[in-house]
Design an enzyme around this catalytic site. Structure first.
Site, PDB file in Angstrom:
ATOM      1  N   THR A   8      -8.700   0.262  -3.683  1.00 22.80           N
ATOM      2  CA  THR A   8      -9.455  -0.829  -3.355  1.00 22.80           C
ATOM      3  C   THR A   8     -10.610  -0.903  -4.517  1.00 22.80           C
ATOM      4  O   THR A   8     -10.769  -0.228  -5.173  1.00 22.80           O
ATOM      5  CB  THR A   8     -10.207  -0.772  -2.072  1.00 22.80           C
ATOM      6  OG1 THR A   8     -10.977  -1.907  -1.805  1.00 22.80           O
ATOM      7  CG2 THR A   8     -11.194   0.547  -1.960  1.00 22.80           C
ATOM      8  N   ASN A  10     -13.062  -2.903  -3.231  1.00 21.31           N
ATOM      9  CA  ASN A  10     -14.128  -3.383  -2.574  1.00 21.31           C
ATOM     10  C   ASN A  10     -15.159  -2.283  -2.610  1.00 21.31           C
ATOM     11  O   ASN A  10     -14.871  -0.889  -2.063  1.00 21.31           O
ATOM     12  CB  ASN A  10     -13.728  -3.508  -1.015  1.00 21.31           C
ATOM     13  CG  ASN A  10     -14.998  -3.884  -0.124  1.00 21.31           C
ATOM     14  OD1 ASN A  10     -16.027  -3.448  -0.205  1.00 21.31           O
ATOM     15  ND2 ASN A  10     -14.596  -4.742   0.787  1.00 21.31           N
ATOM     16  N   LYS A  13     -16.360  -0.254   0.585  1.00 23.10           N
ATOM     17  CA  LYS A  13     -15.531   0.601   1.084  1.00 23.10           C
ATOM     18  C   LYS A  13     -15.198   1.758   0.009  1.00 23.10           C
ATOM     19  O   LYS A  13     -15.174   3.078   0.837  1.00 23.10           O
ATOM     20  CB  LYS A  13     -13.804   0.022   0.906  1.00 23.10           C
ATOM     21  CG  LYS A  13     -13.660  -0.997   2.006  1.00 23.10           C
ATOM     22  CD  LYS A  13     -12.288  -1.219   2.000  1.00 23.10           C
ATOM     23  CE  LYS A  13     -11.813  -2.441   2.813  1.00 23.10           C
ATOM     24  NZ  LYS A  13     -10.305  -2.633   2.778  1.00 23.10           N
ATOM     25  N   GLU A  41      -0.589  -8.704  -2.789  1.00 23.67           N
ATOM     26  CA  GLU A  41      -0.772  -9.852  -1.764  1.00 23.67           C
ATOM     27  C   GLU A  41      -0.643  -9.377  -0.397  1.00 23.67           C
ATOM     28  O   GLU A  41       0.208  -8.376   0.105  1.00 23.67           O
ATOM     29  CB  GLU A  41       0.633 -10.744  -1.857  1.00 23.67           C
ATOM     30  CG  GLU A  41       0.500 -11.849  -1.052  1.00 23.67           C
ATOM     31  CD  GLU A  41       0.323 -13.157  -2.037  1.00 23.67           C
ATOM     32  OE1 GLU A  41      -0.689 -13.668  -1.635  1.00 23.67           O
ATOM     33  OE2 GLU A  41       0.877 -13.239  -2.854  1.00 23.67           O
ATOM     34  N   ASP A  70      -6.885  -0.765   5.271  1.00 23.49           N
ATOM     35  CA  ASP A  70      -6.933  -2.145   5.729  1.00 23.49           C
ATOM     36  C   ASP A  70      -7.578  -2.401   7.005  1.00 23.49           C
ATOM     37  O   ASP A  70      -7.299  -1.584   7.986  1.00 23.49           O
ATOM     38  CB  ASP A  70      -5.543  -2.838   5.743  1.00 23.49           C
ATOM     39  CG  ASP A  70      -5.275  -4.092   5.671  1.00 23.49           C
ATOM     40  OD1 ASP A  70      -5.680  -4.889   4.822  1.00 23.49           O
ATOM     41  OD2 ASP A  70      -5.211  -4.920   6.681  1.00 23.49           O
ATOM     42  N   HIS A 181     -15.481   2.648  12.270  1.00 20.64           N
ATOM     43  CA  HIS A 181     -14.086   2.394  12.479  1.00 20.64           C
ATOM     44  C   HIS A 181     -13.399   3.313  11.223  1.00 20.64           C
ATOM     45  O   HIS A 181     -12.440   3.899  11.285  1.00 20.64           O
ATOM     46  CB  HIS A 181     -13.638   1.103  12.560  1.00 20.64           C
ATOM     47  CG  HIS A 181     -14.067   0.083  11.608  1.00 20.64           C
ATOM     48  ND1 HIS A 181     -15.471   0.187  11.126  1.00 20.64           N
ATOM     49  CD2 HIS A 181     -13.827  -0.440  10.267  1.00 20.64           C
ATOM     50  CE1 HIS A 181     -16.034  -0.641   9.928  1.00 20.64           C
ATOM     51  NE2 HIS A 181     -14.663  -1.186   9.420  1.00 20.64           N
TER      52      HIS A 181
HETATM   53  P1  IMP Z   1      -9.367  -5.862   3.420  1.00 19.21           P
HETATM   54  O1  IMP Z   1      -9.015  -4.589   4.201  1.00 19.21           O
HETATM   55  O2  IMP Z   1      -9.251  -5.816   2.124  1.00 19.21           O
HETATM   56  O3  IMP Z   1      -8.373  -6.963   4.001  1.00 19.21           O
HETATM   57  O4  IMP Z   1     -10.932  -6.405   3.951  1.00 19.21           O
HETATM   58  C1  IMP Z   1     -11.504  -6.133   5.169  1.00 19.21           C
HETATM   59  C2  IMP Z   1     -12.459  -6.959   5.208  1.00 19.21           C
HETATM   60  O5  IMP Z   1     -12.893  -6.766   6.924  1.00 19.21           O
HETATM   61  C3  IMP Z   1     -13.622  -6.957   4.671  1.00 19.21           C
HETATM   62  O6  IMP Z   1     -13.589  -7.582   3.359  1.00 19.21           O
HETATM   63  C4  IMP Z   1     -14.787  -7.223   5.393  1.00 19.21           C
HETATM   64  O7  IMP Z   1     -15.061  -8.696   5.553  1.00 19.21           O
HETATM   65  C5  IMP Z   1     -14.382  -6.706   6.900  1.00 19.21           C
HETATM   66  N1  IMP Z   1     -14.750  -5.336   7.051  1.00 19.21           N
HETATM   67  C6  IMP Z   1     -13.945  -4.388   7.027  1.00 19.21           C
HETATM   68  N2  IMP Z   1     -14.502  -3.115   7.431  1.00 19.21           N
HETATM   69  C7  IMP Z   1     -16.171  -3.364   7.680  1.00 19.21           C
HETATM   70  C8  IMP Z   1     -17.240  -2.752   7.702  1.00 19.21           C
HETATM   71  O8  IMP Z   1     -17.263  -1.711   7.840  1.00 19.21           O
HETATM   72  N3  IMP Z   1     -18.391  -3.588   7.721  1.00 19.21           N
HETATM   73  C9  IMP Z   1     -18.197  -5.006   7.576  1.00 19.21           C
HETATM   74  N4  IMP Z   1     -17.257  -5.796   7.317  1.00 19.21           N
HETATM   75  C10 IMP Z   1     -16.026  -5.083   7.344  1.00 19.21           C
END
Ligand code: IMP
Length: 200
Positions: A8, A10, A13, A41, A70, A181
């Site tokens: 990732t 992010n 994360k 994607e 995810d 989570h």
């Molecule tokens: P993905 O897993 O990259 O699709 O992104 C998950 C999205 O869910 C993140 O960009 C947040 O917007 C939201 N999200 C997931 N986990 C958290 C968390 O622990 N706190 C706040 N938002 C979360």
């Protein structure tokens, strides 16, 4: 020391996963550190599909055991939205986390409170040989109509965790990492992660 790639970019994360995986004897790698720039994607119909796609793509490219998360926020009054689309939930391009929180609150405004919700995380662990293992975790609470707190990322400032009487963004990172989570999913992943790391 065994290595594990976290698939990732992010930063929120990455920070959490680094803390959650600290007790394992493992060197964590990030795509940035490894100069890996993959576009995956996220078009799966489930968290598992998306997590597996990310983990497999990064593992194939890097040759390392890889963990992908995810996750999403599911709001009951919105029939589970934004859910799988949490990261992209906003009507405009280049939206920020703050835009997404505002958009969510606009959609919730006509609905009666409390706005019960939960965060979900699916973790996929992919081996360079192409095997994939999954683990899941949830965290239950409600959405508040105003933001509180400065910590965390994404929807944290509007997600209230009743047991602590705080939003996720008011919790310290250590507190969030006890109840989130993602923490639950990592805990459930340890029984596959440990043997894979020691075999690797
Ligand atoms: P993905 O897993 O990259 O699709 O992104 C998950 C999205 O869910 C993140 O960009 C947040 O917007 C939201 N999200 C997931 N986990 C958290 C968390 O622990 N706190 C706040 N938002 C979360």
């Amino acid at each position: 020391m065994p290595k594990l790639l976290i698939a990732t970019s992010n930063q929120g994360k990455i920070k959490e996963l680094e803390a959650l995986l600290k007790k394992l004897d493992v060197e964590l790698l990030t795509p940035t550190q490894m100069n890996l720039q993959l576009t995956v994607e996220e078009d799966g119909k489930t968290y598992q599909e998306n997590a597996a796609k990310k983990a497999l793509a990064y593992s194939r490219e890097s040759g390392w055991l890889t963990l992908a998360d995810d996750s999403g926020l599911e709001v009951d009054a919105l029939n589970g939205a934004p859910g799988l689309h949490s990261a992209r939930y906003a009507p405009k391009a280049n939206a920020t986390d703050a835009d997404r929180r505002r958009y969510l609150l606009e959609n919730l405004k006509p609905k009666p409170r409390p706005w019960s919700a939960h965060f979900h995380a699916t973790i996929a662990i992919a081996t360079p040989q192409g095997q994939v293992y999954f683990a899941e975790g949830n965290c239950y609470g409600e959405i508040l109509p105003e933001e509180r707190g400065e910590n965390g990322f994404g929807y944290d400032p509007i997600f209230y965790f009743p047991e602590a009487q705080k939003t996720m963004a008011e919790l310290s990172s250590a507190e969030k990492n006890r109840i989130s989570h993602r923490a639950a999913a990592v805990k459930n992943a340890l029984h596959v992660l440990r043997p894979l790391l020691s075999a690797g």
